[in-house]
Scaffold this active site. Sequence first.
Site, PDB file in Angstrom:
ATOM      1  N   ARG A   1      33.867 -86.261 -16.826  1.00 28.16           N
ATOM      2  CA  ARG A   1      33.268 -85.619 -15.656  1.00 28.16           C
ATOM      3  C   ARG A   1      31.855 -85.114 -15.955  1.00 28.16           C
ATOM      4  O   ARG A   1      31.038 -84.924 -15.058  1.00 28.16           O
ATOM      5  CB  ARG A   1      34.157 -84.467 -15.173  1.00 28.16           C
ATOM      6  CG  ARG A   1      33.824 -84.019 -13.752  1.00 28.16           C
ATOM      7  CD  ARG A   1      34.658 -82.836 -13.289  1.00 28.16           C
ATOM      8  NE  ARG A   1      34.206 -81.601 -13.916  1.00 28.16           N
ATOM      9  CZ  ARG A   1      34.934 -80.862 -14.745  1.00 28.16           C
ATOM     10  NH1 ARG A   1      36.159 -81.221 -15.069  1.00 28.16           N
ATOM     11  NH2 ARG A   1      34.448 -79.751 -15.263  1.00 28.16           N
TER      12      ARG A   1
ATOM     13  N   TYR B   1      20.359 -89.895   9.368  1.00 26.00           N
ATOM     14  CA  TYR B   1      21.743 -90.389   9.362  1.00 26.00           C
ATOM     15  C   TYR B   1      22.689 -89.308   9.908  1.00 26.00           C
ATOM     16  O   TYR B   1      22.613 -88.145   9.486  1.00 26.00           O
ATOM     17  CB  TYR B   1      22.116 -90.772   7.924  1.00 26.00           C
ATOM     18  CG  TYR B   1      23.552 -91.124   7.728  1.00 26.00           C
ATOM     19  CD1 TYR B   1      24.134 -92.155   8.454  1.00 26.00           C
ATOM     20  CD2 TYR B   1      24.346 -90.426   6.822  1.00 26.00           C
ATOM     21  CE1 TYR B   1      25.476 -92.478   8.277  1.00 26.00           C
ATOM     22  CE2 TYR B   1      25.677 -90.748   6.632  1.00 26.00           C
ATOM     23  CZ  TYR B   1      26.240 -91.775   7.378  1.00 26.00           C
ATOM     24  OH  TYR B   1      27.561 -92.090   7.199  1.00 26.00           O
TER      25      TYR B   1
ATOM     26  N   ASP C   1      15.562 -89.388   1.906  1.00 23.93           N
ATOM     27  CA  ASP C   1      16.677 -90.327   1.816  1.00 23.93           C
ATOM     28  C   ASP C   1      16.063 -91.717   1.942  1.00 23.93           C
ATOM     29  O   ASP C   1      15.585 -92.108   3.012  1.00 23.93           O
ATOM     30  CB  ASP C   1      17.679 -90.043   2.948  1.00 23.93           C
ATOM     31  CG  ASP C   1      18.898 -90.960   2.889  1.00 23.93           C
ATOM     32  OD1 ASP C   1      18.773 -92.083   2.356  1.00 23.93           O
ATOM     33  OD2 ASP C   1      19.962 -90.566   3.399  1.00 23.93           O
TER      34      ASP C   1
ATOM     35  N   LYS D   1      24.705 -98.987  -0.336  1.00 26.34           N
ATOM     36  CA  LYS D   1      23.986 -99.966   0.475  1.00 26.34           C
ATOM     37  C   LYS D   1      23.294-100.983  -0.442  1.00 26.34           C
ATOM     38  O   LYS D   1      23.950-101.571  -1.287  1.00 26.34           O
ATOM     39  CB  LYS D   1      23.037 -99.218   1.407  1.00 26.34           C
ATOM     40  CG  LYS D   1      23.710 -98.080   2.186  1.00 26.34           C
ATOM     41  CD  LYS D   1      24.861 -98.593   3.014  1.00 26.34           C
ATOM     42  CE  LYS D   1      25.509 -97.602   3.951  1.00 26.34           C
ATOM     43  NZ  LYS D   1      25.725 -96.244   3.571  1.00 26.34           N
TER      44      LYS D   1
HETATM   45  N1  PLP Z   1      22.141 -91.961   4.005  1.00 29.33           N
HETATM   46  C1  PLP Z   1      22.042 -93.003   4.848  1.00 29.33           C
HETATM   47  C2  PLP Z   1      20.699 -93.376   5.384  1.00 29.33           C
HETATM   48  C3  PLP Z   1      23.164 -93.727   5.225  1.00 29.33           C
HETATM   49  O1  PLP Z   1      23.045 -94.759   6.073  1.00 29.33           O
HETATM   50  C4  PLP Z   1      24.436 -93.336   4.694  1.00 29.33           C
HETATM   51  C5  PLP Z   1      25.662 -94.060   5.059  1.00 29.33           C
HETATM   52  O2  PLP Z   1      25.675 -94.891   5.942  1.00 29.33           O
HETATM   53  C6  PLP Z   1      24.490 -92.243   3.827  1.00 29.33           C
HETATM   54  C7  PLP Z   1      23.333 -91.573   3.501  1.00 29.33           C
HETATM   55  C8  PLP Z   1      25.813 -91.779   3.244  1.00 29.33           C
HETATM   56  O3  PLP Z   1      26.162 -92.626   2.206  1.00 29.33           O
HETATM   57  P1  PLP Z   1      27.687 -92.877   1.713  1.00 29.33           P
HETATM   58  O4  PLP Z   1      28.373 -93.571   2.842  1.00 29.33           O
HETATM   59  O5  PLP Z   1      27.512 -93.697   0.477  1.00 29.33           O
HETATM   60  O6  PLP Z   1      28.276 -91.543   1.443  1.00 29.33           O
END
Ligand code: PLP
Length: 395
Positions: free
Chosen positions: A58, A112, A184, A209
Site C-alpha cells: 500500500r 467532468y 485535469d 482513458k
Molecule cells: N476526469 C475526466 C475528464 C473524466 O472523463 C473521467 C471519467 O470519465 C474522470 C476524470 C474520472 O476518471 P475514472 O473514471 O478513472 O475515475
Amino acid sequence: MTPPLHFSTLAVHAGRRPTPEDPDLSPPIRRATTFLQHPAVHELTDAGDWETPLVYSRYGAPNAADAEEVLAALEGAERAVLFASGMAAIHAMLMHVFPDGRGRIALARQIYGGTTALLSKALTSLGFEVSLFDVRDTADLTAALDEGAGLVHVEGISNPAVAVADLPRLADQAHRAGALLSVDSTFATPVVQRPLEHGADLVVHSATKALAGHSDVTAGVVLGSAARMESVAGYRKLTGAILDPAAAWLLRRSLSTLGLRVAAQCRAASALAQALKERAEVTRVHYPGLADDPGHGLASRVLEGGLYGSMLAFELAAGDEGTRAFVSRLQLAVDAPSLGGVETLVSIPHLMSHTGLSEAERLGVGFGPGCIRVACGIEHPEDLVADFVGALGAG
Ligand code: PLP
C-alpha cells in the site's frame, strides 16, 4: 539517459531498464504485498523514510513505480503518484491542496460531472466550497478568485463541447490571487498538452482513458513537484487507493504506444469533424482543429504539434429526439461512456454525462440540442467517416 529525449523515446525508455540482475525486457508483475526488511531498509525506515525502500504494497510497489517514472517523464513532472481510479486521484489532489478538509475551489463549469459530484455530494459537507466559473471568461474567474478560492481547477480540453482552456492566462490569474492551478488533462494527454509547461501547479488524469488506452484498466494519476507529490503519496498511503500491480503493468506497457495511438486518434477526429461539417443533417461541429471553431486560435497556441485532440462533438438537426436513433445506426463506433481507447466511442451527453441539465444550462456549458460526443479510436479515418455519414444518411 541524456536529456532532452523526444517524447516517443521517453515513452519506450524512461524508467526501468533491463540489467544483468534483472534482464527481462518486459518487467515481471510483482504481486508481493510485503517485502523483506533487512538492515539497509531498517536504516531508512528508522530515519522516517517509508517511501524509498520496499516495505508494504500500500505504501508503494515496483509496477506502480515503473509506470509512475514513465508518466512523470512524459508529463515533464518531477514525480507522478498513481491511484486506483481517476476519481481517487482527483480526491487526493484536492486533499493535498486543502489538507484540513476545508477551502474554496474555483471550478470550471466545463468539467467532468464526476468531479462536480465529488465536491457537491462528498466534500462540501466537510467544508469545501465551490465557485463555478466559465473557463472562457476572464472576469468570471476574477469573481471566483475574489470570493477567496485557493485552487482553480479546469480541464485543458473539456467535456463534451471540447472547450480549450487558456492555461497560461488561467495560471497567471490564479497565481496573482495566491491560488494554485490544477488541470485535469485526461482529454489532452501529454501528447497534446503538458499543462505544467503552461504554468499549472498540479496535473491529474483519468489514466483509464488514453494513457492505458485499451478500455481494460481503471487508473488515475496526480503529477507535480517532488514536494507536492510527497504529500499526495502520503495521503495515498493513509487512504489506500494505490493501483494494483497487474493494472500498473498494463498501464506501463500501454504508455510505450501512447504517442502513436493519440496521433492516430487526432487524425481520425480531424477527418471526422471536417466530414460532419459538410452535412446538412448536422447543425454544428465542436472541434478546435476546425479553422472556424471559436477555440481554434487559442488551441493552436496551447496545444502541441498541430494536434487538436481525439474528442469532438456535433449537434444533429433532428435535435435530442434524433440522438438515440442515430447512434443505433452506427456500425463501427460503439455507444459506451468513456474515451481514449483504440475503438471509437459515442455518447449522448444529455442522457449520460449531463443528464438532468435544462437546455439553457447545457447552452451554458457550451452545447445545444441533439449533441453527440465522439471519442475517436485508431480506426482508419475513411472507415470512421463512412460509418458516421452512413448513419446520418440513413436517418
Ligand atoms: N476526469 C475526466 C475528464 C473524466 O472523463 C473521467 C471519467 O470519465 C474522470 C476524470 C474520472 O476518471 P475514472 O473514471 O478513472 O475515475
